[in-house]
Design a protein around this motif. Structure first.
Motif, PDB file in Angstrom:
ATOM      1  N   UNK A  13       5.910   3.431   0.152  1.00  0.00           N
ATOM      2  CA  UNK A  13       5.000   3.292   1.095  1.00  0.00           C
ATOM      3  C   UNK A  13       5.333   3.138   2.714  1.00  0.00           C
ATOM      4  N   UNK A  14       4.559   2.806   3.382  1.00  0.00           N
ATOM      5  CA  UNK A  14       4.951   2.655   4.828  1.00  0.00           C
ATOM      6  C   UNK A  14       5.188   1.078   5.325  1.00  0.00           C
ATOM      7  N   UNK A  15       4.827   0.128   4.311  1.00  0.00           N
ATOM      8  CA  UNK A  15       5.229  -1.251   4.663  1.00  0.00           C
ATOM      9  C   UNK A  15       4.141  -2.074   5.111  1.00  0.00           C
ATOM     10  N   UNK A  16       2.884  -1.896   4.712  1.00  0.00           N
ATOM     11  CA  UNK A  16       1.762  -2.423   5.350  1.00  0.00           C
ATOM     12  C   UNK A  16       0.940  -3.132   4.372  1.00  0.00           C
ATOM     13  N   UNK A  17       0.021  -4.272   4.713  1.00  0.00           N
ATOM     14  CA  UNK A  17      -1.046  -4.443   3.595  1.00  0.00           C
ATOM     15  C   UNK A  17      -2.490  -4.026   4.411  1.00  0.00           C
ATOM     16  N   UNK A  18      -3.351  -3.806   3.662  1.00  0.00           N
ATOM     17  CA  UNK A  18      -4.378  -3.141   4.159  1.00  0.00           C
ATOM     18  C   UNK A  18      -5.930  -3.604   3.541  1.00  0.00           C
ATOM     19  N   UNK A  19      -6.932  -3.363   4.208  1.00  0.00           N
ATOM     20  CA  UNK A  19      -8.302  -3.417   3.528  1.00  0.00           C
ATOM     21  C   UNK A  19      -9.097  -2.294   4.172  1.00  0.00           C
ATOM     22  N   UNK A  20     -10.194  -1.960   3.579  1.00  0.00           N
ATOM     23  CA  UNK A  20     -10.876  -0.747   3.962  1.00  0.00           C
ATOM     24  C   UNK A  20     -12.121  -1.091   4.396  1.00  0.00           C
ATOM     25  N   UNK A  21     -12.510  -0.369   5.574  1.00  0.00           N
ATOM     26  CA  UNK A  21     -13.836  -0.137   5.864  1.00  0.00           C
ATOM     27  C   UNK A  21     -14.470   1.218   5.979  1.00  0.00           C
ATOM     28  N   UNK A  22     -15.475   1.506   6.636  1.00  0.00           N
ATOM     29  CA  UNK A  22     -16.373   2.844   6.673  1.00  0.00           C
ATOM     30  C   UNK A  22     -15.295   3.945   7.449  1.00  0.00           C
ATOM     31  N   UNK A  23     -14.730   3.280   8.688  1.00  0.00           N
ATOM     32  CA  UNK A  23     -13.817   4.018   9.581  1.00  0.00           C
ATOM     33  C   UNK A  23     -12.637   4.617   8.743  1.00  0.00           C
ATOM     34  N   UNK A  24     -11.945   3.787   8.006  1.00  0.00           N
ATOM     35  CA  UNK A  24     -10.924   4.003   7.415  1.00  0.00           C
ATOM     36  C   UNK A  24      -9.938   2.649   6.679  1.00  0.00           C
ATOM     37  N   UNK A  25      -8.389   2.827   6.858  1.00  0.00           N
ATOM     38  CA  UNK A  25      -7.819   1.742   6.395  1.00  0.00           C
ATOM     39  C   UNK A  25      -7.242   0.993   7.553  1.00  0.00           C
ATOM     40  N   UNK A  26      -7.689  -0.383   7.414  1.00  0.00           N
ATOM     41  CA  UNK A  26      -7.431  -1.414   8.377  1.00  0.00           C
ATOM     42  C   UNK A  26      -5.911  -2.277   8.070  1.00  0.00           C
ATOM     43  N   UNK A  27      -5.102  -1.996   9.034  1.00  0.00           N
ATOM     44  CA  UNK A  27      -3.849  -2.791   8.884  1.00  0.00           C
ATOM     45  C   UNK A  27      -4.005  -4.207   8.854  1.00  0.00           C
ATOM     46  N   UNK A  28      -3.867  -5.063   7.644  1.00  0.00           N
ATOM     47  CA  UNK A  28      -3.774  -6.484   7.871  1.00  0.00           C
ATOM     48  C   UNK A  28      -2.476  -7.317   7.906  1.00  0.00           C
ATOM     49  N   UNK A  29      -1.647  -6.342   7.720  1.00  0.00           N
ATOM     50  CA  UNK A  29      -0.045  -7.094   7.775  1.00  0.00           C
ATOM     51  C   UNK A  29       0.982  -6.008   7.863  1.00  0.00           C
ATOM     52  N   UNK A  30       1.841  -6.154   8.870  1.00  0.00           N
ATOM     53  CA  UNK A  30       3.047  -5.292   8.827  1.00  0.00           C
ATOM     54  C   UNK A  30       4.199  -5.797   8.167  1.00  0.00           C
ATOM     55  N   UNK A  31       4.932  -5.366   7.507  1.00  0.00           N
ATOM     56  CA  UNK A  31       6.262  -5.798   6.880  1.00  0.00           C
ATOM     57  C   UNK A  31       7.458  -5.681   7.693  1.00  0.00           C
ATOM     58  N   UNK A  32       8.235  -6.178   8.292  1.00  0.00           N
ATOM     59  CA  UNK A  32       9.151  -6.504   9.074  1.00  0.00           C
ATOM     60  C   UNK A  32      10.245  -5.442   8.570  1.00  0.00           C
ATOM     61  N   UNK A  47       8.879   1.380   7.779  1.00  0.00           N
ATOM     62  CA  UNK A  47       8.533   2.464   8.584  1.00  0.00           C
ATOM     63  C   UNK A  47       7.530   2.175   9.681  1.00  0.00           C
ATOM     64  N   UNK A  48       6.267   1.590   9.248  1.00  0.00           N
ATOM     65  CA  UNK A  48       5.219   1.172   9.858  1.00  0.00           C
ATOM     66  C   UNK A  48       5.522   0.458  11.282  1.00  0.00           C
ATOM     67  N   UNK A  49       6.325  -0.494  11.018  1.00  0.00           N
ATOM     68  CA  UNK A  49       6.858  -1.449  11.983  1.00  0.00           C
ATOM     69  C   UNK A  49       7.708  -0.468  13.085  1.00  0.00           C
ATOM     70  N   UNK A  50       8.597   0.335  12.481  1.00  0.00           N
ATOM     71  CA  UNK A  50       9.408   1.049  13.486  1.00  0.00           C
ATOM     72  C   UNK A  50       8.617   1.978  14.168  1.00  0.00           C
ATOM     73  N   UNK A  51       7.378   2.413  13.697  1.00  0.00           N
ATOM     74  CA  UNK A  51       6.573   3.430  14.184  1.00  0.00           C
ATOM     75  C   UNK A  51       5.689   2.684  15.207  1.00  0.00           C
ATOM     76  N   UNK A  52       5.566   1.316  15.358  1.00  0.00           N
ATOM     77  CA  UNK A  52       4.934   0.621  16.112  1.00  0.00           C
ATOM     78  C   UNK A  52       3.301   0.369  15.883  1.00  0.00           C
ATOM     79  N   UNK A  53       3.290   0.516  14.508  1.00  0.00           N
ATOM     80  CA  UNK A  53       1.849   0.408  14.049  1.00  0.00           C
ATOM     81  C   UNK A  53       1.593  -1.191  14.233  1.00  0.00           C
TER      82      UNK A  53
END
Length: 539
Positions: free
Chosen positions: A92-111, A114-120
């Motif tokens: 994966x990209x190293x995040x926790x998430x929850x879902x809404x109608x718009x899409x995937x909401x990032x609820x935690x970034x794992x240090x 790749x998600x952290x390195x990409x600036x999410x």
């Protein structure tokens, strides 16, 4: 003569059981046949095309919803998601998430992933993955969009604070550590936080942390199980075994059939059966956390401190079904060594009209090894309770909602360069939170607000009364907010910890707790007062 009577009545019982089984089997076969015929006719004759897999998935889950919330059907994707939660390892990209109608909401970034390195950032909404708009997909498909073979490249579109950004990330092999933080509080007192009982990894991580802290001079331990939702039963037993001798009962499971009833005992020599130990729990410590804290309380091996635990005394087992699907079924209740079942909600007696689940009746008294009184029927009650204000029902609803998460997301947008070293969420900040609930929040909605809104929306030409509607809604919001103000101390700490985590990751949040958390400080004070510590564990 007596033997003949015995054989006669025995034969009657066997015959009765046989016909009862036959009747039960016939009823099950009958209902399956009815569903098969219904599904066949629906698929052939319904005017629009239907998705057989989706329809069956919903039908099964709807069938199970009136049982307890832990008995679930898992389709192929659900099975993979459950494996990830159980094993804590995935591509994966190293995040926790929850879902809404718009899409995937990032609820935690794992240090460091790749998600952290990409600036999410936490609060980002992922709306598009490799050109696929998530709003057009079923939510059940969302989780698979960000998982796959490590090395695969993903192109994401994200929405942040009203702006759209393009981000490129690469899938990593994500391995979660169930012990994200441990350290020495002082020269003799160690601290370990366990966030989940991930199969095998939980025991291994706790053992490694204990070994390192012992090398650094640890003679007393604060073991933090707050917010730990549970996980592997076997890791709960093994971790309990670290602190009590071999051959002691940790937990009983009692089910409808003998194969689902079993006594689990420690089977190894302990790592340290003497070290003074304080275990921290709260209302989100559940299942395996309650097995550990309940067993160590029953043996008077540790002082339990904090808030009453969640109260999940039910055991689940997964069963393989056809075509890669699974079913997780509640097969038994568990009981601590003293005989307590700490299950709080009685799902078997759910109100058929309202759907409300009653709590078990008044708690029964049990005794620990030293003769101390303990009780069942609603979680593990700590030996020393935290001095927070008593939570209102409205505060419970607030904490279950996304209101705090959304407020902190707004807060970080407004304070991008905040230093969280020695940070405190002040009374002025809390006033900002109150204003947010009153003016902007849409997540924390009371039952009265919901009913009033439904009534308003049912009125024709309701625009004529929009000003009156808005005035009453604001009054309902104010009344709701007034009921959570009594818990300002507790809510402020929740928000403070969330803010620190946004800027300093999970590790930084635990370092912040380490220095500032009143419950940890009280645990250290107790451990540094041996006379008081020992007096609590005696009758």
């Amino acid at each position: 003569m007596k033997n003949r009577k015995f054989l006669f009545f025995g034969s009657l019982i066997v015959i009765s059981l046989f016909f009862s089984f036959q009747s039960r089997f016939f009823e099950i076969a009958k209902q399956i046949e009815i569903y098969n015929n219904l599904f066949k006719e629906l698929n052939i004759n319904y005017i629009d095309e239907i998705n057989p897999g989706d329809l069956t998935d919903k039908a099964i889950k709807n069938t199970l919803k009136n049982l307890d919330p832990y008995t679930n059907f898992y389709n192929e994707q659900d099975v993979e998601d459950a494996r990830i939660r159980r094993e804590g390892e995935y591509g994966g990209i190293g995040i926790s998430t929850f879902y809404t109608k718009k899409g995937i909401v990032v609820s935690e970034i794992y240090k460091g992933f790749s998600a952290d390195k990409a600036g999410l950032k936490v609060g980002d909404i992922i709306t598009t993955v490799n050109g696929q708009e998530l709003a057009t997909l079923e939510r059940s498909q969302f989780s698979q969009m960000l998982k796959g073979v490590p090395g695969k490249q993903l192109s994401l579109q994200i929405e942040r604070n009203g702006q759209t950004k393009s981000v490129s990330v690469k899938l990593d092999k994500v391995i979660l550590d169930p012990v994200p933080f441990y350290d020495m509080i002082d020269a003799e007192t160690g601290y370990i936080v366990l966030t989940r009982f991930i199969s095998q990894k939980a025991t291994e991580s706790v053992v490694n942390a204990l070994g390192d802290l012992k090398k650094r001079g640890m003679k007393k331990l604060v073991f933090d199980l707050r917010y730990n939702p549970g996980g592997s039963l076997f890791d709960a037993i093994n971790i309990t075994n670290l602190f009590i001798p071999k051959g002691l009962k940790v937990v009983d499971t009692r089910g409808k059939t003998p194969k689902n009833s079993r006594t689990y005992k420690t089977n190894r020599e302990p790592l340290d059966a003497e070290i003074p130990l304080v275990i921290l729990i709260n209302g989100r410590s559940a299942s395996a956390s309650e097995i550990v804290s309940g067993a160590l309380q029953d043996y008077d091996r540790a002082v339990i401190m904090g808030e009453r635990s969640f109260g999940k005394g039910l055991v689940q087992r997964s069963f393989d079904l056809s075509y890669g699907t699974q079913m997780k079924i509640t097969i038994s209740k568990y009981y601590t060594p003293s005989g307590r079942c700490i299950q709080e909600l009685d799902y078997a007696n759910r109100d058929p009209k309202t759907g409300e689940v009653p709590k078990f009746s008044d708690a029964t008294e049990f005794t620990t090894q030293n003769g101390r009184k303990v009780y069942d029927g609603g979680g593990v009650t700590p030996d020393i309770t935290s001095n927070f204000s008593k939570k209102t029902a409205q505060t419970d609803e607030l904490l279950k909602s996304r209101a705090l998460f959304n407020f902190v997301t707004d807060f970080t947008y407004q304070n991008p360069n905040l230093s969280v070293e020695n940070y405190t969420f002040s009374p002025t900040n809390f006033n900002q939170f109150k204003d947010y609930l009153l003016r902007k929040d849409t997540a924390f909605v009371s039952k009265e607000e919901k009913l009033f809104r439904e009534a308003y929306e049912s009125v024709e030409n309701n625009k004529k009364i929009v000003s009156e509607y808005n005035a009453i809604i604001q009054q309902l919001k104010a009344a709701k907010i007034a009921k959570v103000l009594v818990n300002e101390d507790l809510i402020s700490k929740e928000i403070e910890n969330e803010i620190v985590e946004r800027y300093a990751y999970k590790e930084g949040m635990y370092k912040h707790l380490f220095k500032n958390d009143i419950t940890i400080k009280n645990a250290v004070t107790l451990l540094n007062t041996p006379k008081k510590y020992n007096s609590i564990l005696k009758k």
